[in-house]
Design a protein around this motif. Structure first.
Motif, PDB file in Angstrom:
ATOM      1  N   UNK A 147      22.245  85.682   5.235  1.00 24.73           N
ATOM      2  CA  UNK A 147      21.858  86.137   6.575  1.00 24.73           C
ATOM      3  C   UNK A 147      23.025  86.853   7.266  1.00 24.73           C
ATOM      4  N   UNK A 148      23.309  88.074   6.820  1.00 20.78           N
ATOM      5  CA  UNK A 148      24.488  88.788   7.334  1.00 20.78           C
ATOM      6  C   UNK A 148      24.313  89.274   8.781  1.00 20.78           C
ATOM      7  N   UNK A 149      23.097  89.179   9.318  1.00 17.43           N
ATOM      8  CA  UNK A 149      22.895  89.449  10.746  1.00 17.43           C
ATOM      9  C   UNK A 149      23.326  88.255  11.603  1.00 17.43           C
ATOM     10  N   UNK A 150      23.409  87.092  10.974  1.00 17.55           N
ATOM     11  CA  UNK A 150      23.815  85.884  11.709  1.00 17.55           C
ATOM     12  C   UNK A 150      22.762  85.378  12.684  1.00 17.55           C
ATOM     13  N   UNK A 151      21.492  85.613  12.372  1.00 16.78           N
ATOM     14  CA  UNK A 151      20.412  85.204  13.289  1.00 16.78           C
ATOM     15  C   UNK A 151      19.783  83.861  12.899  1.00 16.78           C
ATOM     16  N   UNK A 152      20.023  83.399  11.653  1.00 19.75           N
ATOM     17  CA  UNK A 152      19.390  82.155  11.202  1.00 19.75           C
ATOM     18  C   UNK A 152      19.946  80.969  12.002  1.00 19.75           C
ATOM     19  N   UNK A 153      19.080  80.001  12.344  1.00 28.18           N
ATOM     20  CA  UNK A 153      19.550  78.854  13.140  1.00 28.18           C
ATOM     21  C   UNK A 153      20.758  78.137  12.548  1.00 28.18           C
ATOM     22  N   UNK A 154      20.902  78.144  11.238  1.00 22.57           N
ATOM     23  CA  UNK A 154      22.083  77.473  10.657  1.00 22.57           C
ATOM     24  C   UNK A 154      23.350  78.237  11.026  1.00 22.57           C
ATOM     25  N   UNK A 155      23.309  79.552  10.958  1.00 20.42           N
ATOM     26  CA  UNK A 155      24.495  80.325  11.357  1.00 20.42           C
ATOM     27  C   UNK A 155      24.752  80.212  12.854  1.00 20.42           C
ATOM     28  N   UNK A 156      23.690  80.246  13.638  1.00 18.90           N
ATOM     29  CA  UNK A 156      23.839  80.127  15.101  1.00 18.90           C
ATOM     30  C   UNK A 156      24.429  78.759  15.447  1.00 18.90           C
ATOM     31  N   UNK A 157      23.932  77.719  14.794  1.00 14.96           N
ATOM     32  CA  UNK A 157      24.414  76.354  15.056  1.00 14.96           C
ATOM     33  C   UNK A 157      25.864  76.188  14.631  1.00 14.96           C
ATOM     34  N   UNK A 158      26.193  76.739  13.467  1.00 14.97           N
ATOM     35  CA  UNK A 158      27.584  76.637  12.986  1.00 14.97           C
ATOM     36  C   UNK A 158      28.534  77.372  13.928  1.00 14.97           C
ATOM     37  N   UNK A 159      28.065  78.515  14.462  1.00 16.30           N
ATOM     38  CA  UNK A 159      28.886  79.247  15.432  1.00 16.30           C
ATOM     39  C   UNK A 159      29.143  78.366  16.659  1.00 16.30           C
ATOM     40  N   UNK A 160      28.089  77.692  17.113  1.00 18.29           N
ATOM     41  CA  UNK A 160      28.209  76.882  18.331  1.00 18.29           C
ATOM     42  C   UNK A 160      29.254  75.780  18.178  1.00 18.29           C
ATOM     43  N   UNK A 161      29.385  75.228  16.955  1.00 21.66           N
ATOM     44  CA  UNK A 161      30.369  74.147  16.797  1.00 21.66           C
ATOM     45  C   UNK A 161      31.659  74.630  16.120  1.00 21.66           C
ATOM     46  N   UNK A 162      31.799  75.939  16.023  1.00 19.64           N
ATOM     47  CA  UNK A 162      33.077  76.490  15.563  1.00 19.64           C
ATOM     48  C   UNK A 162      33.304  76.422  14.059  1.00 19.64           C
ATOM     49  N   UNK A 163      32.213  76.390  13.271  1.00 23.33           N
ATOM     50  CA  UNK A 163      32.361  76.388  11.812  1.00 23.33           C
ATOM     51  C   UNK A 163      32.238  77.811  11.269  1.00 23.33           C
TER      52      UNK A 163
END
Ligand code: NAP
Length: 293
Positions: free
Chosen positions: A117-133
């Protein structure tokens, strides 16, 4: 006032990516491969996808464009997404939005393997962004962070106002600016259509990031002396002097705001070129399996 030149920075980054790709290939590694699905014939989407394919060429990536007519069924599209998920040659892929109304965008986004998901729209990427992963970060906010970094703009402890709370720009932008990173460490306020006294919020800001899609919304009286202003807005407004009949207008009234700023992005030539190059950076990360195996 310094004009932030997104065009020049993005050209520089494309060169850096291309050099790295050639090193990878010379060492026997795989050339990164980005696939894009385009549904229908929306003028804006056609242009965005064509520019993404062109950027892939400049970076030395392999690219594949998969087209469907606007009447493609959701099931057909989901089947293609699954095929790309399974295709070992495809490192990352995007489904160009918006999709026709009969297709659920959220369902399609969630069907994409988050590792591609190179757009970074999937909830896993969004969630990881939120917690700084480590994750794929949405392209536009990531491009803005890169501009702040390359222009050495101080963000730590600064008051940053983000105008707009969309999932692809406003929210991830606010998340990045409050992250324990550099750039980051800012005190962030997010404004939207229900915000009261938006002018006051902006006037207190050291950094304004405008992403609302309202031409010339941010006027001179809303900006304090020395502020950094990042204009994400790109609204097509009629312009008889242009061959196309329109021009792209930012959310910031440039003529009034620019003289007060320490740094400002123009429209076009500011954030726009950085968005595409951020997608290229994510594709390189995907090709290198740098975030996920
Ligand atoms: P969006 O999904 O339409 O979201 C707009 C946001 O702005 C919403 O949160 C909305 O509030 C808020 N808003 C709208 N009118 C407002 C007002 N009068 N006062 C305060 N808030 C207001 O838009 P988007 O996808 O984030 O895109 C925003 C702009 O950036 C558009 O012009 C788009 O074309 C541009 N863009 C440019 C790039 C690039 O590469 N340069 C990339 C992406 C987007 P509510 O949530 O309350 O409705």
């Amino acid at each position: 006032m310094t004009l932030i030149d997104g065009k020049a920075v993005s050209a520089q980054i494309k060169q850096e990516i291309a050099a790295e790709v050639e090193q990878i290939v010379a060492a026997g590694g795989k050339r990164p491969h980005l696939a894009a699905i385009l549904v229908g014939h929306d003028g804006g989407s056609e242009t965005y996808v064509a520019n993404k394919v062109k950027a892939c060429e400049a970076c030395g990536f392999k690219s594949s464009l998969i087209r469907y007519e606007a009447d493609v069924t959701e099931a057909e599209l989901l089947a293609k997404v699954e095929e790309l998920n399974q295709d070992a040659d495809v490192d990352g892929f995007i489904v160009q939005l918006p999709l026709p109304k009969h297709i659920s965008e959220q369902k399609v986004i969630e069907a994409i393997d988050y590792r591609k998901d190179v757009d970074g729209f999937h909830p896993i990427n969004v969630g990881r962004l939120a917690i700084g992963l480590p994750c794929y970060v949405s392209a536009t906010p990531n491009g803005i962070m890169e501009l702040l970094r390359r222009y050495n703009i101080e963000t730590s402890g600064k008051k940053c106002v983000v105008l707009g709370r969309s999932n692809i720009v406003g929210k991830p932008m606010a998340t990045l600016m409050m992250q324990k990173t550099n750039p980051g460490d800012a005190t962030v306020t997010v404004c939207h259509s229900h915000s009261k006294d938006l002018k006051k919020e902006c006037r207190e800001a050291d950094i304004i990031i405008a992403a609302i899609g309202r031409p010339d919304f941010v006027t001179g009286d809303m900006v304090k002396e020395g502020a950094v202003v990042i204009d994400v807005g790109t609204t097509r407004v009629p312009d008889a002097t242009k061959k196309s009949g329109f021009r792209l207008n930012g959310d910031v009234k440039f003529s009034e705001v620019a003289p007060k700023c320490s740094f400002i992005t123009p429209v076009p030539g500011g954030v726009g070129p950085m968005t595409i190059v951020s997608l290229m950076k994510n594709t390189l990360l995907a090709g290198k399996k740098a975030i996920y195996q």
